[in-house]
Design an enzyme around this catalytic site. Sequence first.
Site, PDB file in Angstrom:
ATOM      1  N   ASP A 118       8.076   5.381 -24.874  1.00 41.41           N
ATOM      2  CA  ASP A 118       7.868   5.677 -26.286  1.00 41.41           C
ATOM      3  C   ASP A 118       6.382   5.872 -26.571  1.00 41.41           C
ATOM      4  O   ASP A 118       5.534   5.718 -25.678  1.00 41.41           O
ATOM      5  CB  ASP A 118       8.443   4.538 -27.134  1.00 41.41           C
ATOM      6  CG  ASP A 118       9.211   5.044 -28.341  1.00 41.41           C
ATOM      7  OD1 ASP A 118       8.824   6.079 -28.898  1.00 41.41           O
ATOM      8  OD2 ASP A 118      10.207   4.388 -28.726  1.00 41.41           O
ATOM      9  N   ASP A 169      13.498   9.659 -34.667  1.00 37.75           N
ATOM     10  CA  ASP A 169      14.755   8.987 -34.351  1.00 37.75           C
ATOM     11  C   ASP A 169      15.903   9.540 -35.204  1.00 37.75           C
ATOM     12  O   ASP A 169      15.740   9.826 -36.391  1.00 37.75           O
ATOM     13  CB  ASP A 169      14.640   7.488 -34.620  1.00 37.75           C
ATOM     14  CG  ASP A 169      13.776   6.778 -33.598  1.00 37.75           C
ATOM     15  OD1 ASP A 169      13.252   7.444 -32.686  1.00 37.75           O
ATOM     16  OD2 ASP A 169      13.605   5.552 -33.718  1.00 37.75           O
ATOM     17  N   TRP A 194       8.590  12.378 -29.778  1.00 34.46           N
ATOM     18  CA  TRP A 194       9.191  12.830 -31.047  1.00 34.46           C
ATOM     19  C   TRP A 194       8.851  14.263 -31.432  1.00 34.46           C
ATOM     20  O   TRP A 194       8.857  14.626 -32.606  1.00 34.46           O
ATOM     21  CB  TRP A 194       8.790  11.895 -32.196  1.00 34.46           C
ATOM     22  CG  TRP A 194       8.651  10.470 -31.819  1.00 34.46           C
ATOM     23  CD1 TRP A 194       9.594   9.667 -31.251  1.00 34.46           C
ATOM     24  CD2 TRP A 194       7.482   9.656 -31.955  1.00 34.46           C
ATOM     25  NE1 TRP A 194       9.101   8.423 -31.029  1.00 34.46           N
ATOM     26  CE2 TRP A 194       7.805   8.379 -31.457  1.00 34.46           C
ATOM     27  CE3 TRP A 194       6.202   9.879 -32.470  1.00 34.46           C
ATOM     28  CZ2 TRP A 194       6.894   7.333 -31.435  1.00 34.46           C
ATOM     29  CZ3 TRP A 194       5.287   8.843 -32.453  1.00 34.46           C
ATOM     30  CH2 TRP A 194       5.643   7.593 -31.934  1.00 34.46           C
ATOM     31  N   GLY A 195       8.543  15.118 -30.459  1.00 28.04           N
ATOM     32  CA  GLY A 195       8.204  16.496 -30.759  1.00 28.04           C
ATOM     33  C   GLY A 195       6.783  16.694 -31.216  1.00 28.04           C
ATOM     34  O   GLY A 195       6.371  17.818 -31.520  1.00 28.04           O
TER      35      GLY A 195
END
Length: 590
Positions: free
Chosen positions: A179, A266, A245-246
């Site tokens: 993450d 998310d 997350w792009g």
Amino acid sequence: MLSRAFGTGLAAIAALAASPVVANPADNHRTIAATPPMGWNPFNAFRLNYDESTVMAAAEALVQLGLKDDGYRYVNIDDGWWLRRDAGGITIRTNLYPSARLPDGTTSLKPFVDRLHAMGLKAGIYTDIGYNICSQRWEKATANLPEGNRGQREVGSLGHQLEDARAFSAWGFDLVKVDACGIADFGADLPEVMDGTYRPLGPIMLRERPGASDIARVEKLYADFAAALRKARPANPLLLSICAWGDADVNNWAGSYGQMSRTSSDINASWGAMLHNFDSAAVRPLFAGPGHWNDPDMLEVGNGDFDGNHLTEARAHMSLWAMIAAPLVLGFDLTRASPDILAVVRNRDVIAIDQDPAGNQGVIIAQQGDGQIIAKALATRGHKALAFVNRGDGRLHLSVPLADLNLSAQGVHLRDLWHGRQGTLRDGVVSVDLAPRETALLRIEARPIEAKVSVPADMPARIHVTEAGYLPPDRITRNQWVPARIGFLPSGTPITFAGRQETASIGVGAGAHLMVDLRGEFRRLSLAPEHVATDAYVIKVDGKAVPHGPLRNEALDLDLKGARQLELIAPAAKGEGASFIWHNLRFERQ
């Protein structure tokens, strides 16, 4: 209708951003994740309120319900497994994972992983690319936050990449999700940083602000982690799931290092969130293929808007993930699985669309209002999956001519993968009537109109963006600027001619480089770079430039016999021109 003239007035050259160079994913270790990974993760159902017994119950359910045999084999634990970081590495929270407590007083997740492996399953673990982790920022009420002094609470991988990679490898894990909260959410202005609870870091990556992010540093952090995984276990490195997350232009470089890359924030169990995450990946078929998959996040089938009372939505969700070759990671409580929801996630015809060995992501071939049509070329020539999507709350009628798919209307086999019905085919046109929020998923088997000709929509997994070219300053996820798209300009404007969208054309940012894996399988290529008096573009076959002059409404015809690689290099931005179109690419096979 889009003009074929070079220069779309999208931005001035002064806005030209630095363009990352992207390694060819074909050179990546393709033996890892040759098809999209499938499995289960506890986060959607339990957040951080789960333990080893919860995970093992889900693992047993995967086996007993037959889901393992359907392909769902990764069991991935999420945030919350750690207690603290000591001189010897991370100490595991043994109140949650009691099998981690070893007789000598140390901790290890190897016994837990060994149990999963003994069941024929694979195991995934979670970490962060920064010092700290997502739960420390966003799950403050959990009882499972890391403990100890500030240094001991820094359980993220930064500064410990090789140490953690060796631990995960020694414990036997098969996948690691990395993450990015640690490099995005612990800036100096955070109250918990100001009071000394956490060490300040950056932010290096700013959400939805790539122009303000240190993209080169973000990329290097993930590159370093990927290198650590390879060094820790060279013969069988862990699958790397990049979760940025792009943001930070991650889709332009993630395929060089990882096998999965998140394309959005998310997901949650609402219809709108599902569509948002789907859209973030659906526009990027040229950034996916064997060994590197776009990841719109875990499935919410079985939860919220996709539970047993919303089977239309559940089937739509599953269909869309299958069409874009997304990883299929279940996120509901398997111990309470209803027969209806199991029927959705166990539909082997739909799973086969997701797992098709060609690795092509579906391409959007038409969209109007709430309606969307997506086509996915399958490994067997003349076999395609076709999704008709109703994103809205009213009924909808959608249709597409088979000729738009290069398929003959004679001898067609057409099957609805959810209801087993033969689809409606009349005068060479496939039509469907859709209920609100319904997706019809069809498999079509037919004879190609041109037996040996393939266009980009038939082979997106073979086409790689090796340099992104022009990048506008507002290229945030919501705006969906994509450096290269089949049938669209990077801005999302459809490429049309004579009223039809051109799935044989690719719109790219000015200066973008494309590479096509030919593998010696094609004899010729015809194409039409934009019909203007420019010879600034470059075409290379096996590294050798093809001589050409300015084009004025005539096509190029290239000899590809025996060639392994084709490069298409668009002209740099000129004046107001920020994009370029490779028109009507037609590859003829041997």
